[in-house]
Write an enzyme that holds these catalytic residues in place. Structure first.
Site, mmCIF file in Angstrom:
data_model
loop_
_atom_site.group_PDB
_atom_site.id
_atom_site.type_symbol
_atom_site.label_atom_id
_atom_site.label_comp_id
_atom_site.label_asym_id
_atom_site.label_seq_id
_atom_site.Cartn_x
_atom_site.Cartn_y
_atom_site.Cartn_z
ATOM 1 N N GLU A 222 0.850 -1.199 0.000
ATOM 2 C CA GLU A 222 0.000 0.000 0.000
ATOM 3 C C GLU A 222 0.881 1.243 0.000
ATOM 4 O OE1 GLU A 222 -2.721 -0.416 3.297
ATOM 5 O OE2 GLU A 222 -3.805 -2.004 2.203
ATOM 6 N N GLU B 162 7.600 -16.852 -3.935
ATOM 7 C CA GLU B 162 7.977 -15.625 -4.654
ATOM 8 C C GLU B 162 9.469 -15.329 -4.469
ATOM 9 O OE1 GLU B 162 5.864 -12.044 -3.518
ATOM 10 O OE2 GLU B 162 6.937 -10.834 -5.012
ATOM 11 N N GLN C 96 31.094 -2.572 -16.087
ATOM 12 C CA GLN C 96 32.494 -2.144 -16.052
ATOM 13 C C GLN C 96 33.291 -2.754 -17.208
ATOM 14 O OE1 GLN C 96 33.172 0.149 -13.974
ATOM 15 N NE2 GLN C 96 35.346 0.378 -14.411
#
Ligand SMILES: Cc1cc2nc3c(=O)[nH]c(=O)nc-3n(C[C@H](O)[C@H](O)[C@H](O)COP(=O)(O)OP(=O)(O)OC[C@H]3O[C@@H](n4cnc5c(N)ncnc54)[C@H](O)[C@@H]3O)c2cc1C
Length: 382
Positions: free
Chosen positions: A129, A243, A339
């Protein structure tokens, strides 16, 4: 290098996903990243090719398999598609559907899960939220019971696939304060009062859409609640384990891609009369990249294997460790890749420039680096 757990089944999934990504993502991926959107039809194309169903039971419309199959599928999509934003965009069902698969009724699975896996409907997960994401137990979106409906008012932010989702598996407060007052409710697109208040611009993951959502007195049937009223907190935490491992797997894939790009570049680019690989410094950079990728892959694979064994209580902490290790590795590898590419590494036309930006999400999304350490401290018992 493959994960140690891989079987012939995994190899077949790799081949399918590689072909899908080469055919449907690779040519346009860079363009979609710049446009900050991929064609919405891709969800359907992926579903028709069986990609969306990988890791889901056949009974709910999936192809079978588990998290280990999801990890290898995602890796191939990233390696061959070369557009992380697109892959995470078509993959949001990976966080939106598992609670419905595990805790939903057969009717809910038929209404929400099968159409995503088979027909390419779009799903999103709404936890975070505007007032905060780390402290899930304090979420404020309120759902008040009114007969056989809930009336939902509040907002969610940073929601992946939020601008185009057909539904959002949404965490809401149905009870009192704290973790014991939270439920998961599926809020469908088109529900009066549900609007996408903003499409957000981001550092990386450009091709995936990220939205702020607003709910203004949305009337949602009680039949859309997943699992028991006020019982969602453990479901949300369980979902985080999958997840976080999936995010760790994405880090391994992104780093692998950046590493491969760097080897190629270092072989092709000359300085002081020899290829960059002629310098020990470059070879050691590449060797460090390879070593860290191997270490993160080994941990991610091991934790995935443990997570697939039922009832291992240490898995939440281990998944958090895998995410942090893979996240740090990915940030390091992408930085080294830039790099090695020198000035070209800083240019938008160069893939590793984009991967470097994509990598910055991982210490934040799915629970921050600091929150992972809190989870680890808790499971380690101090
Ligand atoms: C590109 C993107 C996609 C996302 N997709 C989704 C999605 O699809 N669905 C969804 O619900 N969310 C999604 N998120 C949200 C993500 O999960 C949150 O951003 C994350 O959980 C952190 O919440 P926050 O941003 O509110 O940060 P905050 O919680 O405000 O934290 C701010 C900082 O304070 C630190 N902090 C907070 N609490 C503690 C503590 N106890 N100890 C130490 N440090 C602490 C954090 O680690 C962080 O560094 C996405 C985010 C991004 C950027």
């Amino acid at each position: 290098m493959a994960y140690l757990f891989e079987s012939e089944e995994h190899a077949a999934i790799r081949a399918t996903c590689r072909k899908f990504a080469a055919t449907h993502i690779a040519a346009k991926g860079a363009e979609w990243e710049e446009a900050e959107e991929f064609p919405v039809e891709l969800y359907k194309t992926a579903a028709a090719a069986g990609i969306q169903g990988i890791g889901y039971p056949e009974a709910v419309g999936g192809q079978g398999g588990d998290l280990s199959h999801v990890l290898v599928a995602c890796e191939e999509l990233i390696l061959a598609g070369r557009s992380v934003g697109t892959v995470v965009g078509i993959g949001t069902h990976g966080i939106a559907l598992p609670p419905i698969v595990r805790f939903g009724t057969p009717e809910q699975q038929a209404r929400f899960v099968t159409p995503c896996l088979r027909d390419g409907k779009i799903s999103a997960l709404g936890i975070t939220e505007p007032g905060g994401g780390s402290d899930v137990a304090s979420l404020a979106t309120r759902a008040t019971r009114d007969g056989d409906h809930y009336v939902i008012t509040g907002a969610k932010t940073f929601i992946t696939s939020g601008t185009r989702a057909d539904f959002v598996t949404t965490a809401v407060r149905t009870g009192g304060e704290g973790h014991a007052g939270i439920s998961l409710i599926v809020i469908e697109r088109g529900t009066p009062g549900f609007e996408v208040s903003k499409k957000l611009k981001k550092t990386g993951w450009w091709a995936s859409d990220t939205a702020e959502l607003r709910f203004e007195a949305c009337r949602v049937p009680v039949a859309n609640r997943i699992g028991p009223e006020n019982g969602a907190f453990p479901m949300i935490m369980m979902n985080f384990v999958g997840e976080r491992l999936a995010l760790a797997g994405q880090c391994v894939a992104i780093a692998e891609l950046a590493y491969r790009e760097s080897i190629q570049y270092a072989r092709d680019r000359n300085a002081f009369g020899k290829p960059l690989t002629g310098f020990q410094v470059t070879r050691h950079k590449l060797a460090d990249m390879a070593s860290r990728i191997a270490a993160a892959r080994a941990l991610t694979g091991e934790v995935c294997a443990r997570a697939l064994k039922a009832n291992d209580p240490s898995v939440a902490g281990l998944a958090a460790m895998a995410k942090n290790v893979a996240t740090d590795m990915c940030s390091f590898v992408c930085d080294q890749a830039v790099q090695i590419h020198g000035g070209y590494g800083y240019m938008r036309e160069t893939l590793v420039e984009r991967l470097y930006r994509d990598a910055r999400l991982y210490p934040i999304g799915g629970g921050t680096r600091e929150i992972m350490n809190e989870v680890i401290a808790k499971t380690e018992g101090y």
